[in-house]
Design a protein around this motif. Structure first.
Motif, short mmCIF file in Angstrom:
data_model
loop_
_atom_site.label_atom_id
_atom_site.label_comp_id
_atom_site.label_asym_id
_atom_site.label_seq_id
_atom_site.Cartn_x
_atom_site.Cartn_y
_atom_site.Cartn_z
N UNK A 1 2.07 -17.88 -41.94
CA UNK A 1 3.37 -18.14 -41.62
C UNK A 1 4.16 -16.44 -41.88
N UNK A 2 4.94 -15.82 -41.18
CA UNK A 2 5.12 -15.19 -40.90
C UNK A 2 6.86 -14.67 -41.20
N UNK A 3 6.72 -13.67 -41.86
CA UNK A 3 8.47 -13.67 -42.52
C UNK A 3 8.83 -12.38 -42.23
N UNK A 4 9.93 -12.26 -41.06
CA UNK A 4 10.33 -10.94 -40.58
C UNK A 4 12.18 -10.79 -40.85
N UNK A 5 11.68 -9.47 -41.74
CA UNK A 5 13.33 -9.87 -42.05
C UNK A 5 13.50 -8.43 -41.80
N UNK A 6 14.22 -8.06 -40.27
CA UNK A 6 14.87 -7.30 -39.12
C UNK A 6 16.18 -5.88 -40.23
N UNK A 7 16.80 -6.38 -40.69
CA UNK A 7 17.00 -5.54 -41.80
C UNK A 7 16.76 -4.88 -42.40
N UNK B 1 3.17 -10.37 -43.69
CA UNK B 1 2.11 -11.44 -42.61
C UNK B 1 1.58 -12.26 -44.25
N UNK B 2 0.77 -12.48 -45.34
CA UNK B 2 -0.13 -12.79 -46.04
C UNK B 2 -1.04 -12.93 -46.34
N UNK B 3 -2.18 -13.07 -45.35
CA UNK B 3 -3.44 -13.31 -45.27
C UNK B 3 -4.14 -12.81 -43.78
N UNK B 4 -2.80 -12.16 -43.10
CA UNK B 4 -3.10 -12.17 -41.51
C UNK B 4 -3.19 -10.81 -40.92
N UNK B 5 -3.19 -10.06 -41.66
CA UNK B 5 -2.90 -8.69 -42.06
C UNK B 5 -3.73 -8.27 -43.28
N UNK B 6 -4.36 -7.48 -43.35
CA UNK B 6 -4.91 -6.12 -45.26
C UNK B 6 -4.94 -5.03 -44.41
#
Length: 62
Positions: free
Chosen positions: A1-7, A13-18
């Motif tokens: 799951x990715x959470x994008x908070x544009x404001x 990104x969780x474990x997708x990126x590190x």
């Protein structure tokens, strides 16, 4: 799951990126690379990974 908070300019990104190469033993590599390409199109200032400190280096998506 990715959470994008544009404001707030944040991408969670969780474990997708590190800060280290990710463990991909139980991943879907084709979908993973497609998702990374989609992340590049989003506007954000900070990436919050699943492990390690938040960072701003968008080159890590590559």
């Amino acid at each position: 799951m990715i959470v994008h908070l544009p404001d707030d300019g944040v991408l969670i990104t969780g474990d997708m990126l590190g800060s280290n190469p990710p463990y991909m033993g139980d991943s879907y590599p084709i979908e993973w690379t497609e998702t990374l390409e989609q992340l590049k199109r989003l506007e954000f200032d900070w990436i919050v990974p699943g492990h390690g400190p938040a960072f701003q280096d968008r080159a890590k998506i590559d």
